[in-house]
Design a protein around this motif. Structure first.
Motif, short mmCIF file in Angstrom:
data_model
loop_
_atom_site.label_atom_id
_atom_site.label_comp_id
_atom_site.label_asym_id
_atom_site.label_seq_id
_atom_site.Cartn_x
_atom_site.Cartn_y
_atom_site.Cartn_z
N ALA A 21 -40.91 55.12 -19.44
CA ALA A 21 -41.80 54.48 -20.51
C ALA A 21 -42.91 53.31 -20.90
N GLY A 22 -42.23 52.72 -20.31
CA GLY A 22 -42.39 51.19 -20.31
C GLY A 22 -41.88 50.42 -21.69
N HIS A 23 -40.84 50.81 -21.64
CA HIS A 23 -39.91 50.39 -23.03
C HIS A 23 -39.32 49.55 -22.68
N PHE A 24 -38.90 48.12 -23.48
CA PHE A 24 -38.05 46.65 -22.51
C PHE A 24 -36.79 47.30 -23.00
N GLU A 25 -36.18 47.09 -21.85
CA GLU A 25 -34.44 47.57 -21.91
C GLU A 25 -33.37 46.24 -21.58
N ASN A 75 -28.68 42.79 -24.78
CA ASN A 75 -28.60 42.16 -26.47
C ASN A 75 -29.94 40.73 -26.12
N ILE A 76 -31.47 41.37 -25.50
CA ILE A 76 -32.07 40.12 -25.45
C ILE A 76 -33.25 39.79 -27.22
N LYS A 77 -32.95 38.77 -27.58
CA LYS A 77 -33.74 39.21 -28.04
C LYS A 77 -35.29 39.33 -28.11
N THR A 78 -36.82 39.51 -28.94
CA THR A 78 -37.79 39.53 -28.65
C THR A 78 -38.55 39.54 -29.83
N VAL A 79 -39.89 39.35 -29.57
CA VAL A 79 -40.55 38.82 -30.70
C VAL A 79 -41.57 40.25 -30.47
N GLN A 80 -42.09 40.14 -31.78
CA GLN A 80 -43.65 41.97 -32.02
C GLN A 80 -44.99 40.39 -31.86
N GLN A 81 -44.74 39.91 -32.34
CA GLN A 81 -46.37 38.68 -32.73
C GLN A 81 -46.10 37.42 -31.68
N ALA A 121 -43.72 47.71 -32.43
CA ALA A 121 -43.16 48.17 -32.78
C ALA A 121 -41.83 48.72 -32.66
N ASP A 122 -42.56 49.59 -31.44
CA ASP A 122 -41.81 51.06 -30.87
C ASP A 122 -41.25 50.16 -29.74
N GLY A 123 -41.13 49.45 -29.73
CA GLY A 123 -40.47 48.75 -27.84
C GLY A 123 -41.12 48.92 -26.65
N ILE A 124 -42.47 49.23 -27.42
CA ILE A 124 -43.46 48.99 -25.25
C ILE A 124 -43.23 47.38 -25.37
#
Length: 159
Positions: A54-58, A93-99, A121-124
């Motif tokens: 579905a394109g979510h980052f795993e 356990n990877i840190k991400t940013v939303q913006q 915000a949905d993890g896409i």
């Protein structure tokens, strides 16, 4: 907290920071390690994003993670490349940013990482911000800040 002039100059190029998901090499959680090995070898990157259908980052997968799985006691087991899935070896356990404009958070993450995944915000998975693009902005910053803002030199030699 970043000082306003630095943040302003770094944000000028924020629209160039994101490398969009559709052009970032990635693999899926259920791909076999052979596929991931080929992708990583062909693109010559150290790590790539892992997504679900579905394109979510795993997470992220790298050649060292795959190689570690192949190592046996006395030989390299290449058959495992066809048998095992990316989900069995990936970092999760990877840190991400939303913006993209979350400059301070991105800077902190870039200290130890060549890129930072951007997810909504949905993890896409939306793409990556690379250290290279940030360094271009730092180069711009170091050359332009004195032209755009009054800078007062301080003598720190007696501190």
């Amino acid at each position: 907290m970043l000082i306003k002039p630095v943040e302003d100059l770094l944000l000028r190029n924020a629209d160039h920071y994101l490398i969009p998901a559709d052009i970032v090499a990635n693999v899926q959680t259920d791909n076999n390690l052979y596929h991931a090995f080929l992708v990583l070898t062909k693109i010559k990157y150290s790590k790539i994003p892992v997504l679900d259908h579905a394109g979510h980052f795993e997470g992220l997968v790298s050649l060292p993670l795959i190689t570690e799985k192949m190592l046996g006691f006395d030989q390299l087991n290449t058959e495992i490349l066809m048998e095992c899935r990316v989900s069995e070896v990936m970092e999760t356990n990877i840190k991400t940013v939303q913006q993209v404009d979350d400059v301070e958070a991105t800077l902190h993450l870039m200290i130890d990482n060549p890129f930072v995944p951007v997810v909504d915000a949905d993890g896409i998975f939306k793409g990556i911000i690379t250290r290279r693009e940030f360094m271009k902005s730092f180069n711009f910053l170091t050359h332009e800040i004195g032209k755009q803002y009054d800078m007062i030199e301080k003598d720190f030699s007696n501190s």
